[in-house]
Design an enzyme around this catalytic site. Structure first.
Site, short mmCIF file in Angstrom:
data_model
loop_
_atom_site.label_atom_id
_atom_site.label_comp_id
_atom_site.label_asym_id
_atom_site.label_seq_id
_atom_site.Cartn_x
_atom_site.Cartn_y
_atom_site.Cartn_z
N CYS A 126 39.75 38.62 -24.89
CA CYS A 126 41.06 39.21 -25.17
C CYS A 126 42.04 38.21 -25.74
O CYS A 126 42.19 37.10 -25.22
CB CYS A 126 41.61 39.81 -23.88
SG CYS A 126 43.31 40.35 -24.02
N CYS B 122 49.30 37.27 -20.43
CA CYS B 122 48.56 37.84 -19.30
C CYS B 122 47.84 36.73 -18.56
O CYS B 122 47.32 35.79 -19.16
CB CYS B 122 47.55 38.87 -19.81
SG CYS B 122 46.65 39.67 -18.46
N CYS C 207 50.69 53.02 -26.87
CA CYS C 207 50.20 52.05 -25.91
C CYS C 207 51.26 50.96 -25.76
O CYS C 207 51.68 50.37 -26.77
CB CYS C 207 48.88 51.49 -26.46
SG CYS C 207 48.14 50.30 -25.38
N ASN D 65 36.60 44.54 -31.19
CA ASN D 65 37.34 44.09 -32.38
C ASN D 65 37.37 42.57 -32.37
O ASN D 65 37.84 41.97 -31.41
CB ASN D 65 38.79 44.59 -32.33
CG ASN D 65 38.92 45.99 -32.87
OD1 ASN D 65 38.39 46.31 -33.92
ND2 ASN D 65 39.60 46.83 -32.13
N SER E 71 39.41 49.14 -16.94
CA SER E 71 38.68 48.34 -17.92
C SER E 71 37.46 47.76 -17.21
O SER E 71 37.57 46.80 -16.47
CB SER E 71 39.58 47.20 -18.44
OG SER E 71 40.71 47.75 -19.05
N LEU E 72 36.32 48.36 -17.46
CA LEU E 72 35.12 47.99 -16.71
C LEU E 72 34.35 46.88 -17.45
O LEU E 72 34.15 45.79 -16.93
CB LEU E 72 34.25 49.23 -16.49
CG LEU E 72 33.17 49.07 -15.44
CD1 LEU E 72 33.79 48.98 -14.05
CD2 LEU E 72 32.18 50.22 -15.49
N HIS E 73 33.89 47.21 -18.64
CA HIS E 73 33.25 46.25 -19.55
C HIS E 73 32.00 45.56 -18.99
O HIS E 73 31.55 44.54 -19.55
CB HIS E 73 34.25 45.17 -20.02
CG HIS E 73 35.56 45.73 -20.48
ND1 HIS E 73 35.68 46.93 -21.14
CD2 HIS E 73 36.84 45.26 -20.35
CE1 HIS E 73 36.96 47.16 -21.40
NE2 HIS E 73 37.67 46.17 -20.92
N GLY F 62 49.13 42.47 -21.13
CA GLY F 62 49.44 42.31 -19.70
C GLY F 62 48.57 43.16 -18.82
O GLY F 62 47.89 44.08 -19.28
N GLU F 63 48.56 42.82 -17.53
CA GLU F 63 47.87 43.63 -16.52
C GLU F 63 48.96 44.49 -15.85
O GLU F 63 49.77 43.97 -15.06
CB GLU F 63 47.17 42.71 -15.51
CG GLU F 63 46.76 43.35 -14.20
CD GLU F 63 45.99 44.67 -14.32
OE1 GLU F 63 44.89 44.66 -14.89
OE2 GLU F 63 46.50 45.72 -13.84
N GLU G 192 53.87 43.61 -28.01
CA GLU G 192 53.32 44.60 -28.94
C GLU G 192 53.33 46.00 -28.34
O GLU G 192 53.12 46.17 -27.13
CB GLU G 192 51.85 44.28 -29.23
CG GLU G 192 51.62 43.10 -30.11
CD GLU G 192 50.12 42.89 -30.36
OE1 GLU G 192 49.78 41.80 -30.81
OE2 GLU G 192 49.31 43.80 -30.09
S1 SF4 Z 1 43.93 42.21 -18.26
FE1 SF4 Z 1 44.13 43.15 -20.30
S2 SF4 Z 1 45.68 41.91 -21.34
FE2 SF4 Z 1 44.99 40.73 -19.55
S3 SF4 Z 1 43.39 39.37 -20.36
FE3 SF4 Z 1 42.38 41.23 -19.55
S4 SF4 Z 1 42.20 42.62 -21.31
FE4 SF4 Z 1 43.70 41.02 -21.86
#
Ligand code: SF4
Length: 359
Positions: A126, A119, A112, A302, A226-228, A171-172, A91
């Site tokens: 995710c 991943c 993006c 989401n 990506s902290l979260h 992906g990472e 995507e």
């Molecule tokens: S690193 Fe990104 S794409 Fe991989 S599982 Fe986590 S949020 Fe999803």
């Protein structure tokens, strides 16, 4: 397997042209066809001699992704699902006219892109991680997402559509480090896609050693993490990567990047109801943001079909933002454009793969 020509840097091609005894201007013509005209076949390179085209064709592959599905419209978020040469689906998401998500006053067209098929990092919220990792994308498969979107969306001013690039799709990114770096060199180069390094944001779920490695590269890429979750306990519940690189290690690597580049970092924080939206996260999050001179992007979750998580109501979202602002942290609450088009990363691919399995 032949290497794809859009996985080659100018230097790689130059070396080959020297071996073939080809004049320098032919290389400039070739690069024009590849990156300005975004051609899909050798025959389109009309000002290259036939003998050179045959030589190129015998040496390099030239593939272009096929548009398998598209959702959204020109004035909202658009999702592109691409089919690659081996049938894999990936995507890309085009976000038009947004409010400076990654530091600019106004990001006109942000794309993006994906860096892997699937991943391996298995973040619990995710869609991309649901079916695991399949393979890394090659440099050309990353580069071509930009060129293919521009081909779909043209015409555009000054020959380019994409102003900002975010490496955050499926992906990472930093787990495919070498291919990513090569792709970014091509996307950034004046002979390539001409996207300024300061307009390229590399996102990661927190691979601390690779963040340090990226800091040593001679590029001023923006970094988004990506902290979260602002404590190991909360982050560890939804991001398995936190076991390997806990917050201490991640923060130290980010600080190293920030000091080395002198650039503001973005902390991405998806707000998930009852998981990480508690006000107990505010003090550690504010402390970290101040230490890293970071901006916090809050993104209400989401919904992903098949996963139990949900987004907090607007009152809870606003309360979280207000509490951060009270701590003098630069923060934005980003109500995702494209909430209705399976905007969360990986959802369109997942849905399409499920449909293909059923048919
Ligand atoms: S690193 Fe990104 S794409 Fe991989 S599982 Fe986590 S949020 Fe999803």
């Amino acid at each position: 397997m032949m290497v794809d020509i859009r996985s080659q840097t100018q230097e790689d091609l130059q070396n080959q042209f020297i071996l073939w005894d080809q004049p320098v201007y032919r290389l400039a013509q070739l690069l024009q066809w590849l990156y300005a005209h975004r051609v899909e076949s050798w025959d389109q390179m009309s000002n290259l001699p036939k003998a050179l085209r045959v030589l190129l064709q015998q040496t390099y592959a030239m593939s272009f992704p096929v548009l398998a599905r598209k959702q959204g419209s020109r004035d909202t978020t658009e999702k592109f699902l691409w089919r690659l040469a081996d049938g894999a689906l990936i995507e890309s998401v085009l976000i038009p006219e947004s409010d400076g998500l990654f530091g600019e006053a106004s990001d006109r067209h942000t794309l993006c892109v994906s860096t892997q098929v699937g991943c391996a990092y298995g973040c619990k919220f995710c869609a991309s991680g649901l079916e695991g990792w399949k393979r890394n994308l090659q440099p050309d498969e990353i580069v071509n997402q930009v060129l293919a979107v521009e081909r779909c969306e043209g015409p555009y001013r000054d020959g380019r559509l994409i102003d900002n690039l975010v490496i955050m799709g499926m992906g990472e990114p930093l787990a495919n480090y070498d291919n990513l770096l090569k792709a970014l060199k091509i996307l950034n180069a004046p002979w390539g896609a001409k996207i300024g390094a300061r307009r390229i944001t590399v996102s990661t779920s927190g691979l601390a050693p690779q963040i340090r490695r990226l800091a040593e590269e001679p590029f001023q890429f923006r970094l988004a993490v990506s902290l979260h979750g602002a404590t190991d306990e909360t982050r560890g519940k939804i991001m398995p990567v936190n076991t390997k690189y806990p917050l201490d290690a991640l923060a130290a690597a980010c600080e190293y990047y920030q000091k080395k580049k002198g650039r503001m970092i973005t902390l991405e924080y998806i707000l998930i109801a009852g998981v990480n939206d508690g006000l107990d996260q505010i003090a550690p999050l504010a402390k970290l943001a101040r230490r890293l001179r970071a901006k916090v992007n809050l993104i209400p979750y989401n919904k992903v079909e098949g996963l139990p998580w949900s987004r907090p109501d607007e009152q809870a979202q606003n309360a979280f933002l207000a509490a951060l602002e009270k701590e003098n942290v630069a923060a934005t609450l980003r109500r995702e454009k494209g909430h209705d088009i399976e905007a969360a990363c990986g959802q369109l691919r997942l849905r399409t793969e499920q449909e293909l399995q059923l048919s």
